[in-house]
Design a protein around this motif. Structure first.
Motif: not given
Length: 355
Positions: A299-300, A303-304, A307, A313, A328, A331-332
């Protein structure tokens, strides 16, 4: 007398003591002098000792410890090879090189105190030391030859000091307990399979060091799924074991597509700067990256990628039902709602403009 001595050279030991005390005045222990001394558990060296010949203690199965005295400046090859119960060794600081197979198949070895002026560790020096968990390499080290820690299956921690220039073939082959390696800025070359640990490895390389495919995999596939017989099983799924690895200078074109994807996900996880070769590959292979990220719960990286816009997205929605981490997922979902809301606003504006 259990010793054959000629002048100041101990030619042969023929005793059966558990604790052997070598007489003072001996300067040289000859090749194979204690070969097969199966009863010897402890040995006391004389303060006059200067040289130990090839295979001097080869196959001394009961030997448990050895403290080589400070005047010793020369060791032959394999002096403690196959000492299966040897647990602890200290070596004198006068030594600048550990010869080949010094501790080969010392299966019980736990503690080694290395010379502080050591420059080279020669071939297979610690190969098959199955109990060795950690080792502190001296700052003076420059060369690590082939197979130095090959098959050290318990090895968890090793420092690679600044000043190290060469790591040989299969240096850390089959070291699955070794979770992290930080390569020094001085490293110039690493050989075939040098970092093929067959385990989960976090590898950090300096910007200037070119990471080649052969360094991590003898098969050039980054595929470490081997069966019980130690042979590659031909499968590609679930075999990619690099994680959180900082590898800024990678020749991506050498790797197979699945391995390229692994390397790009590691780039996302450790991203410190924009590297165009990685980013271009991710943009061209977004679906492959997403599949591997979601399957591996990376997931890191996800997310990067979101971003930085490398993965839009809007591509996430089909994968939401496979993400079970509550934080997670929330957030998504929020990001997905915002995307739809922005699109709705855009459509409203377009309708107003044409109204």
């Amino acid at each position: 007398m259990p010793f054959q001595i000629v002048n100041s050279t101990l030619k042969k030991y023929e005793g059966s003591e558990e604790h052997v005390i070598i007489p003072e005045g001996i300067r040289i222990i000859d090749d194979y002098a204690f070969y097969g001394a199966s009863a010897m558990k402890h040995i006391t060296f004389p303060s006059t000792l200067e040289e130990i010949g090839n295979n001097a203690f080869y196959d001394c199965e009961a030997l448990e410890e050895a403290a080589v005295p400070s005047p010793v400046y020369y060791l032959g090859d394999g002096i403690f090879s196959r000492c299966k119960n040897l647990k602890s060794v200290s070596l004198p600081d006068r030594l600048s090189e550990l010869p080949k197979i010094t501790f080969f198949q010392c299966e019980a070895l736990e503690n080694v105190s290395l010379p502080q002026r050591l420059k080279r560790i020669s071939r297979s020096c610690f190969e098959q030391c199955h109990t060795l968990k950690s080792i502190l390499l001296p700052e003076s080290l420059v060369f690590m030859d082939d197979n130095v820690f090959d098959d050290c299956t318990a090895l968890e921690s090793v420092n690679l000091p600044e000043g190290l220039k060469h790591i040989g073939d299969n240096a850390f082959f089959n070291c699955p307990s070794l979770k992290k390696l930080v390569l020094p800025s001085t490293l110039k070359e690493a050989g075939k399979g040098a970092f093929e640990t067959r385990g989960v490895l976090e590898l950090h390389a300096p910007d200037s060091f070119p990471v080649r495919s052969f360094m991590l995999d003898n098969n050039w596939n980054l595929n470490w799924n081997f069966g019980a017989n130690g042979r590659y099983n031909g499968k590609n799924e679930d075999n990619y074991q690099l994680i959180n690895s900082y590898l800024p200078n990678v020749w991506l074109n050498e790797w197979k597509p699945e391995a390229q994807c692994v390397l790009c996900i590691n780039y996302l996880e450790t991203k410190a700067e924009v590297l165009e070769n990685y980013e271009a590959w991710i943009v061209q292979h977004r679906e492959e990256c997403l599949e591997m990220i979601i399957s591996g719960k990376r997931y890191t990286a996800l997310n990067r990628a979101l971003e930085s816009g490398l993965i839009p997205s809007g591509m996430i929605e089909p994968y939401l039902n496979r993400i079970h981490d509550p934080e997670e997922r929330a957030k998504l979902l929020d990001m997905n709602r915002q995307t739809h809301s922005s699109l709705d606003d855009l459509f409203d504006l377009l309708e107003d403009a044409h109204g």
